[in-house]
Design a protein around this motif. Structure first.
Motif, PDB file in Angstrom:
ATOM      1  N   GLY A   1       0.795  -1.220   0.000  1.00 43.45           N
ATOM      2  CA  GLY A   1       0.000   0.000   0.000  1.00 43.45           C
ATOM      3  C   GLY A   1       0.827   1.268   0.000  1.00 43.45           C
ATOM      4  O   GLY A   1       0.272   2.373  -0.109  1.00 43.45           O
ATOM      5  N   SER A   2       2.156   1.136   0.105  1.00 39.93           N
ATOM      6  CA  SER A   2       3.004   2.326   0.088  1.00 39.93           C
ATOM      7  C   SER A   2       2.941   3.013  -1.262  1.00 39.93           C
ATOM      8  O   SER A   2       2.887   2.365  -2.319  1.00 39.93           O
ATOM      9  CB  SER A   2       4.458   1.956   0.413  1.00 39.93           C
ATOM     10  N   SER A   3       2.965   4.329  -1.230  1.00 39.77           N
ATOM     11  CA  SER A   3       2.937   5.129  -2.448  1.00 39.77           C
ATOM     12  C   SER A   3       3.618   6.454  -2.149  1.00 39.77           C
ATOM     13  O   SER A   3       4.094   6.679  -1.027  1.00 39.77           O
ATOM     14  CB  SER A   3       1.493   5.376  -2.900  1.00 39.77           C
ATOM     15  N   GLN A   4       3.649   7.339  -3.145  1.00 34.74           N
ATOM     16  CA  GLN A   4       4.253   8.647  -2.925  1.00 34.74           C
ATOM     17  C   GLN A   4       3.433   9.483  -1.944  1.00 34.74           C
ATOM     18  O   GLN A   4       3.934  10.456  -1.376  1.00 34.74           O
ATOM     19  CB  GLN A   4       4.383   9.398  -4.248  1.00 34.74           C
ATOM     20  N   TRP A   5       2.163   9.103  -1.706  1.00 35.13           N
ATOM     21  CA  TRP A   5       1.280   9.868  -0.827  1.00 35.13           C
ATOM     22  C   TRP A   5       1.189   9.296   0.581  1.00 35.13           C
ATOM     23  O   TRP A   5       0.767   9.975   1.500  1.00 35.13           O
ATOM     24  CB  TRP A   5      -0.121   9.950  -1.439  1.00 35.13           C
ATOM     25  N   TRP A   6       1.560   8.021   0.771  1.00 35.14           N
ATOM     26  CA  TRP A   6       1.583   7.378   2.083  1.00 35.14           C
ATOM     27  C   TRP A   6       2.651   6.301   2.015  1.00 35.14           C
ATOM     28  O   TRP A   6       2.546   5.351   1.242  1.00 35.14           O
ATOM     29  CB  TRP A   6       0.225   6.756   2.425  1.00 35.14           C
ATOM     30  N   THR A   7       3.698   6.454   2.810  1.00 38.69           N
ATOM     31  CA  THR A   7       4.859   5.580   2.672  1.00 38.69           C
ATOM     32  C   THR A   7       5.243   5.008   4.023  1.00 38.69           C
ATOM     33  O   THR A   7       5.423   5.750   4.997  1.00 38.69           O
ATOM     34  CB  THR A   7       6.060   6.346   2.096  1.00 38.69           C
ATOM     35  N   ALA A   8       5.351   3.688   4.091  1.00 41.26           N
ATOM     36  CA  ALA A   8       5.730   2.988   5.321  1.00 41.26           C
ATOM     37  C   ALA A   8       6.949   2.122   5.038  1.00 41.26           C
ATOM     38  O   ALA A   8       6.928   1.282   4.135  1.00 41.26           O
ATOM     39  CB  ALA A   8       4.575   2.138   5.837  1.00 41.26           C
ATOM     40  N   VAL A   9       8.009   2.324   5.811  1.00 39.74           N
ATOM     41  CA  VAL A   9       9.279   1.620   5.586  1.00 39.74           C
ATOM     42  C   VAL A   9       9.712   0.929   6.872  1.00 39.74           C
ATOM     43  O   VAL A   9       9.602   1.483   7.972  1.00 39.74           O
ATOM     44  CB  VAL A   9      10.375   2.603   5.135  1.00 39.74           C
ATOM     45  N   GLN A  10      10.224  -0.279   6.717  1.00 39.50           N
ATOM     46  CA  GLN A  10      10.709  -1.063   7.851  1.00 39.50           C
ATOM     47  C   GLN A  10      12.141  -1.531   7.589  1.00 39.50           C
ATOM     48  O   GLN A  10      12.372  -2.368   6.715  1.00 39.50           O
ATOM     49  CB  GLN A  10       9.816  -2.283   8.057  1.00 39.50           C
TER      50      GLN A  10
ATOM     51  N   ILE B   1      17.388   4.967  -2.895  1.00 39.52           N
ATOM     52  CA  ILE B   1      16.443   3.886  -2.603  1.00 39.52           C
ATOM     53  C   ILE B   1      15.124   4.182  -3.328  1.00 39.52           C
ATOM     54  O   ILE B   1      14.495   5.215  -3.095  1.00 39.52           O
ATOM     55  CB  ILE B   1      16.179   3.760  -1.093  1.00 39.52           C
ATOM     56  N   GLY B   2      14.721   3.283  -4.212  1.00 41.48           N
ATOM     57  CA  GLY B   2      13.516   3.493  -4.995  1.00 41.48           C
ATOM     58  C   GLY B   2      12.253   3.128  -4.236  1.00 41.48           C
ATOM     59  O   GLY B   2      12.244   2.213  -3.411  1.00 41.48           O
ATOM     60  N   LEU B   3      11.170   3.825  -4.518  1.00 45.47           N
ATOM     61  CA  LEU B   3       9.866   3.551  -3.925  1.00 45.47           C
ATOM     62  C   LEU B   3       9.377   2.165  -4.358  1.00 45.47           C
ATOM     63  O   LEU B   3       9.658   1.704  -5.465  1.00 45.47           O
ATOM     64  CB  LEU B   3       8.871   4.626  -4.369  1.00 45.47           C
ATOM     65  N   GLY B   4       8.622   1.513  -3.488  1.00 39.60           N
ATOM     66  CA  GLY B   4       8.050   0.216  -3.828  1.00 39.60           C
ATOM     67  C   GLY B   4       6.792  -0.052  -3.027  1.00 39.60           C
ATOM     68  O   GLY B   4       6.509   0.625  -2.044  1.00 39.60           O
ATOM     69  N   ASP B   5       6.050  -1.053  -3.466  1.00 38.89           N
ATOM     70  CA  ASP B   5       4.832  -1.485  -2.788  1.00 38.89           C
ATOM     71  C   ASP B   5       5.007  -2.961  -2.441  1.00 38.89           C
ATOM     72  O   ASP B   5       5.027  -3.817  -3.327  1.00 38.89           O
ATOM     73  CB  ASP B   5       3.631  -1.271  -3.715  1.00 38.89           C
ATOM     74  N   ASP B   6       5.196  -3.249  -1.151  1.00 37.64           N
ATOM     75  CA  ASP B   6       5.459  -4.607  -0.680  1.00 37.64           C
ATOM     76  C   ASP B   6       6.704  -5.185  -1.343  1.00 37.64           C
ATOM     77  O   ASP B   6       6.697  -6.313  -1.845  1.00 37.64           O
ATOM     78  CB  ASP B   6       4.248  -5.505  -0.927  1.00 37.64           C
ATOM     79  N   VAL B   7       7.782  -4.402  -1.326  1.00 36.95           N
ATOM     80  CA  VAL B   7       9.061  -4.851  -1.862  1.00 36.95           C
ATOM     81  C   VAL B   7      10.169  -4.555  -0.855  1.00 36.95           C
ATOM     82  O   VAL B   7      10.006  -3.720   0.033  1.00 36.95           O
ATOM     83  CB  VAL B   7       9.397  -4.178  -3.216  1.00 36.95           C
ATOM     84  N   ILE B   8      11.299  -5.243  -1.013  1.00 32.52           N
ATOM     85  CA  ILE B   8      12.467  -5.031  -0.170  1.00 32.52           C
ATOM     86  C   ILE B   8      13.582  -4.440  -1.020  1.00 32.52           C
ATOM     87  O   ILE B   8      13.909  -4.968  -2.085  1.00 32.52           O
ATOM     88  CB  ILE B   8      12.939  -6.350   0.468  1.00 32.52           C
TER      89      ILE B   8
ATOM     90  N   ALA C   1       5.569   7.891   6.874  1.00 27.63           N
ATOM     91  CA  ALA C   1       5.317   9.266   6.471  1.00 27.63           C
ATOM     92  C   ALA C   1       3.865   9.314   6.016  1.00 27.63           C
ATOM     93  O   ALA C   1       3.539   8.825   4.928  1.00 27.63           O
ATOM     94  CB  ALA C   1       6.262   9.696   5.355  1.00 27.63           C
ATOM     95  N   GLU C   2       2.982   9.864   6.849  1.00 28.00           N
ATOM     96  CA  GLU C   2       1.551   9.764   6.588  1.00 28.00           C
ATOM     97  C   GLU C   2       1.099  10.602   5.401  1.00 28.00           C
ATOM     98  O   GLU C   2       0.027  10.355   4.847  1.00 28.00           O
ATOM     99  CB  GLU C   2       0.773  10.130   7.845  1.00 28.00           C
ATOM    100  N   THR C   3       1.898  11.578   5.004  1.00 28.95           N
ATOM    101  CA  THR C   3       1.578  12.330   3.793  1.00 28.95           C
ATOM    102  C   THR C   3       2.501  11.930   2.639  1.00 28.95           C
ATOM    103  O   THR C   3       2.505  12.580   1.592  1.00 28.95           O
ATOM    104  CB  THR C   3       1.682  13.844   4.038  1.00 28.95           C
ATOM    105  N   GLY C   4       3.249  10.857   2.826  1.00 30.46           N
ATOM    106  CA  GLY C   4       4.097  10.319   1.772  1.00 30.46           C
ATOM    107  C   GLY C   4       5.500  10.885   1.780  1.00 30.46           C
ATOM    108  O   GLY C   4       5.759  11.959   2.313  1.00 30.46           O
ATOM    109  N   MET C   5       6.408  10.125   1.183  1.00 25.58           N
ATOM    110  CA  MET C   5       7.804  10.545   1.050  1.00 25.58           C
ATOM    111  C   MET C   5       8.100  11.121  -0.323  1.00 25.58           C
ATOM    112  O   MET C   5       9.237  11.496  -0.607  1.00 25.58           O
ATOM    113  CB  MET C   5       8.739   9.353   1.306  1.00 25.58           C
ATOM    114  N   GLY C   6       7.086  11.161  -1.186  1.00 22.08           N
ATOM    115  CA  GLY C   6       7.319  11.627  -2.542  1.00 22.08           C
ATOM    116  C   GLY C   6       7.597  10.462  -3.480  1.00 22.08           C
ATOM    117  O   GLY C   6       7.509   9.295  -3.113  1.00 22.08           O
ATOM    118  N   THR C   7       7.956  10.790  -4.693  1.00 26.09           N
ATOM    119  CA  THR C   7       8.116   9.769  -5.733  1.00 26.09           C
ATOM    120  C   THR C   7       9.423   9.005  -5.643  1.00 26.09           C
ATOM    121  O   THR C   7       9.559   7.954  -6.262  1.00 26.09           O
ATOM    122  CB  THR C   7       8.023  10.417  -7.116  1.00 26.09           C
TER     123      THR C   7
END
Length: 273
Positions: A154-163, A222-229, A196-202
């Motif tokens: 569900g991560s995107s440029q508008w809502w981003t969660a990283v672990q 580090i590139g953006l991803g959705d359910d990726v490592i 980042a509840e308002t996203g980290m950007g693209t």
């Protein structure tokens, strides 16, 4: 009378909306934390150990280690995922074991760690059920490779969660930026994602991660991803406990046991079985 009736209904609706909004804001605040709540990473703690059978990934949202030597931290020490992914050395009546913290024990009191059966067997007879222990957070010399970063589904440029994963030391703070902008702190949530509840950007991003000992690593591009490592290029240094010699990493292999029964993730509220 009709106007007064409609006004009363509107007032009740507005009051209910404010209560729900306040409840949501309180819940979000309770899920996030300020950085670095482990104030003394070298402390030797006392408590007790029990054992349990996990039915999912647990509140840390990370895979259990292949050797099945893991534990669930008591609720007060868990705080907001402070120990997630970190390693603690536990000493009990029959010996010591190093476990990775992958879960939270909501009913456990301060100092208590609930262990996998395989870990408990290293420190006590399983039939004992509950035993006194001492334990200490450690910098894990056996951790190899680089720190990686899992983007939650569900991560995107508008809502981003990283672990961050595969980190030798416990994490205290996580920051991000795009380009040459100033770094921003992403708060940690109770299920162990920095969000980042308002996203980290693209993207791509620069990630700056600080451990509980004050060491900082920076991973660029580090590139953006959705359910990726995404695999980084850095690892935290091994930190020798005060007053001890630098140890040689243990050459004793730990058995690999495929955790077939530990594949289903359990989200909050988490029910332990």
């Amino acid at each position: 009378m009709l106007v007064r009736h409609h006004f009363t209904r509107w007032l009740l609706f507005a009051s209910l909306f404010m209560i729900l909004l306040g409840s949501y804001a309180w819940q979000q605040q309770s899920f996030a934390q300020n950085p670095a709540t482990i104030t003394n990473p070298w402390a030797i703690r006392q408590g007790q150990a029990t054992h349990y059978t996990a039915t999912g990934l647990g509140n840390c949202s990370i895979p259990v280690p292949n050797d099945l030597l893991f534990g669930a931290m008591n609720n007060p020490d868990y705080a907001t995922a402070d120990y997630c992914g970190a390693f603690v050395k536990i000493t009990g009546p029959l010996g010591s074991v190093t476990v990775q913290i992958t879960d939270r024990c909501p009913e456990c009191q301060t100092g208590h760690i609930d262990l996998s059966p395989q870990a408990f067997d290293r420190i006590a007879n399983r039939v004992t059920g509950i035993v006194p222990i001492t334990w200490q957070l450690i910098s894990n010399s056996a951790t190899t490779g680089k720190v990686s970063y899992h983007f939650k589904d569900g991560s995107s440029q508008w809502w981003t969660a990283v672990q961050p994963r595969n980190h030798r030391n416990a994490i205290a703070k996580f920051e991000y930026r795009m380009g040459q902008a100033a770094y921003k702190v992403a708060p940690r949530f109770i299920f162990n994602y920095f969000i980042a509840e308002t996203g980290m950007g693209t993207g791509p991003y620069s990630f700056r991660t600080t451990d509980v000992y004050g060491n900082i690593i920076v991973d660029e591009n580090i590139g953006l991803g959705d359910d990726v490592i995404r695999t980084g290029t850095q690892q935290f240094p091994y930190m020798t406990p005060p007053g001890s010699a630098t140890p040689t990493p243990s050459p004793t292999p730990r058995p690999t046991i495929p955790p077939e029964s530990l594949t289903n993730h359990v989200w909050l509220p988490y029910t332990r079985k």
